[in-house]
Design an enzyme around this catalytic site. Sequence first.
Site, short mmCIF file in Angstrom:
data_model
loop_
_atom_site.label_atom_id
_atom_site.label_comp_id
_atom_site.label_asym_id
_atom_site.label_seq_id
_atom_site.Cartn_x
_atom_site.Cartn_y
_atom_site.Cartn_z
N CYS A 371 0.82 -1.21 0.00
CA CYS A 371 0.00 0.00 0.00
C CYS A 371 0.86 1.27 0.00
O CYS A 371 1.36 1.66 -1.04
CB CYS A 371 -1.00 -0.04 1.15
SG CYS A 371 -2.45 0.96 0.78
N HIS A 497 -3.62 -5.17 0.16
CA HIS A 497 -3.05 -5.78 1.36
C HIS A 497 -3.21 -7.30 1.29
O HIS A 497 -4.26 -7.82 1.70
CB HIS A 497 -3.80 -5.28 2.60
CG HIS A 497 -3.64 -3.81 2.84
ND1 HIS A 497 -2.84 -3.32 3.84
CD2 HIS A 497 -4.19 -2.74 2.22
CE1 HIS A 497 -2.90 -1.99 3.82
NE2 HIS A 497 -3.71 -1.62 2.85
N GLU A 499 -1.94 -9.43 3.10
CA GLU A 499 -1.94 -10.05 4.43
C GLU A 499 -3.34 -10.36 4.96
O GLU A 499 -3.51 -11.27 5.77
CB GLU A 499 -1.19 -9.16 5.44
CG GLU A 499 -1.81 -7.81 5.75
CD GLU A 499 -1.44 -6.71 4.75
OE1 GLU A 499 -0.87 -7.05 3.70
OE2 GLU A 499 -1.72 -5.54 5.03
N1 GLN Z 1 -1.97 6.67 2.75
C1 GLN Z 1 -2.09 5.93 1.54
C2 GLN Z 1 -3.46 6.09 0.89
O1 GLN Z 1 -4.38 6.51 1.52
C3 GLN Z 1 -1.80 4.48 1.76
C4 GLN Z 1 -2.81 3.82 2.64
C5 GLN Z 1 -2.32 2.50 3.18
O2 GLN Z 1 -1.12 2.26 3.25
N2 GLN Z 1 -3.23 1.67 3.62
O3 GLN Z 1 -3.62 5.79 -0.27
#
Ligand code: GLN
Length: 530
Positions: A371, A497, A499
Site C-alpha cells: 500500500c 493488502h 496479508e
Molecule cells: N496513505 C495511503 C493512501 O491513503 C496508503 C494507505 C495505506 O497504506 N493503507 O492511499
Amino acid sequence: MGKGVVTSSVGKMLQFRGFTVTAIKIDPYVNVDAGTMNPYVHGEIFVTEDGGETDLDLGWYERFLDINLSKENNITTGQIYQTVIERERKGDYLGKCVQIIPHITDEIKRRIRMVAEKSKADVVLTECGGTVGDIEGLPFLEAIRQMRLEEGYENTLYIHVALVPILDVTSEMKTKPLQHSVNELRRIGIQPDIIVSRCPKMITKEALEKIALFGTIPKEAVFCSYNVSTVYEVPLILDEQGMGDFICKRLGLTLKQINVSEIERWKNFVNTLKNCKYTIRVALVGKYTGLVDSYVSMNEAFKHAGAACNTRVIIDYIEAEMFEENPEKVAMLKDYDGIFVPYGFGQRGAIGKMMAIQFARENGIPFLGICFGFQLAVIDFARNVCGLKDANSTEIDEKTPHPVIDLMPEQQQVTYKGATMRLGAHKIIIKKGTIAHKLYNATEVYERHRHRYEVNPEYTEILEKHGLVFSGRSPDGRRMEILELPDKFFFLASQFHGEFKSRPGRPSPIYYGFVKACLDRKLGKPKPEF
Ligand code: GLN
C-alpha cells in the site's frame, strides 16, 4: 489479554468436531467502525472482503477458522446508536421514550441474530471487547444476559476469560483479580459457565480449585490459556484440557464427525512453525513500530509464508524517522535478508521509508512494499530512475511538480472520513509472464484494499519506459495494483493488502514470494525458485 485468540480457539475446537461456526466481535466504543482510529493506539484496522474496517480480532477469527467474515461481524456502540436514533427520527418509536433497555439491547440482539441467520452456523461466538465493569460495555453484557432468557440455557454458554498473574517476588499465582471480575459479572446477572484463566504458565491444581470454588463452577469447567510459542497452538492446548468436549456436552451438540484431516492439518502447521529449518531476518521499516499490533496481519502473513518455506521469519521493527535523522544508518539494512515497507498514512517517516526502498533497489536486497510501501516505491523510482525531480504523492506534498501518486478521481470531493476509502476486495488482472503471475498462477485475483491515493495514470508510461512493470491492474486498466522490477532479485509491491487473506497453510502469494526470495538469496541461489 488474548480474548480474541481464546474465541478463535473455541471456534477451532468446534470445527475439529465437525461443527460450523461464525464469530462476532463487539466493540463497546462509540466509533461506528475502527476506520477512523489511529493504528498506533488501537492496533491494525482489519479489512473484510466486503470492505468493513474492523477490529483486528476479526483477523484472528478469519485466520483460525478459515472463513470470510463481513463488516456485520463487528458490532460497535456507534452502529447500535446510529440505527436506533435514525429509527427514532423516522418516528418508528412514536409515542415512546427510547431507552437503553429495551431499545438499545434489542438492537444489539437483532444484530447478533442477523449474523446467526445469515451464516447458518451451528454456533455463533460473540466476543465482548473491554473488561467487565467498563461503563461502555454494560448494554452489551445486558443484551447477552437477556439472550439466555430468550434462547434458553441449553443454547447459550458464557465463557469468562480472566488474567491470573504470577507475582514476581513469590512466584505465586494470584486468582484475586479473577475472583473480583467474576463477582462483577454476577452482579449484572451473568454467571459464567466456563472460566479460562490467562496465565503465563499452566495454573496449579490449587489455583484451579480456587477458581472453581469462587467462580461457582465445577473444576472441569476451568481451563488455562498459558503462554505458548505460537498462538496457533492455543486450540490444541485447550482441547487437551477437555474444553472442546466440555462445550459440546454443555450445549448438547451431538458429535457430528471428528474432522480428522483438519486436526492433522492444524497440528502439522503448528509443528512446522515450531521446527523451521531456516531463518531469515527482515527489516520492517515503518512508523507504527512501537506497537506490534499495528502490523499484526502482516506478522502473521510472514509466519504463514515462512511455514510454507520451512523458514522462521524474524522481523526487526525499524522506525523510519531514524534514517531521516541519521542517513548513514540506512547502511545497517545490508545485514538483512529482506526489506519490507508496510502500509502507512501521512508525511511522518515517509522519507525514511523511501530511503530504505532506494537502498533495497540499489543493493539488490529483496523488497516487498504494501500500500503506502507500494506508493513510496513508485516515488523512489520516479525520482531516482526516471529523473522526475521532487516527484511525490499529493498526500505528502500537495504542490509537487510530479504527482506520481494522487488522490483517486472519486476521492477528490470526499471530505467525510468514515468508510470512504477504496475498501475491500476488488478484482485484479495479472499480466502473464510476470513474477506476480508466477506467484498467483492465475490471471484474475481478488485482494483487499484500503487507500485513498493511487498511481497517477498519467505517469505509468514513463515509469514503464524506465523498466518498472505494472504486473497487476484493475480490470479497466486504470488502477495500478502490483509493480515489479524484473531485473532485480526480488522487488515487488502491491497497492492492496495481501496479508488480510493470508491463512495458515494458504499464505498470501506475494508474502510467500518475498520470503522465498529472501531465503533463496541467503542460500546463494542465482534467482528465486518459486
Ligand atoms: N496513505 C495511503 C493512501 O491513503 C496508503 C494507505 C495505506 O497504506 N493503507 O492511499
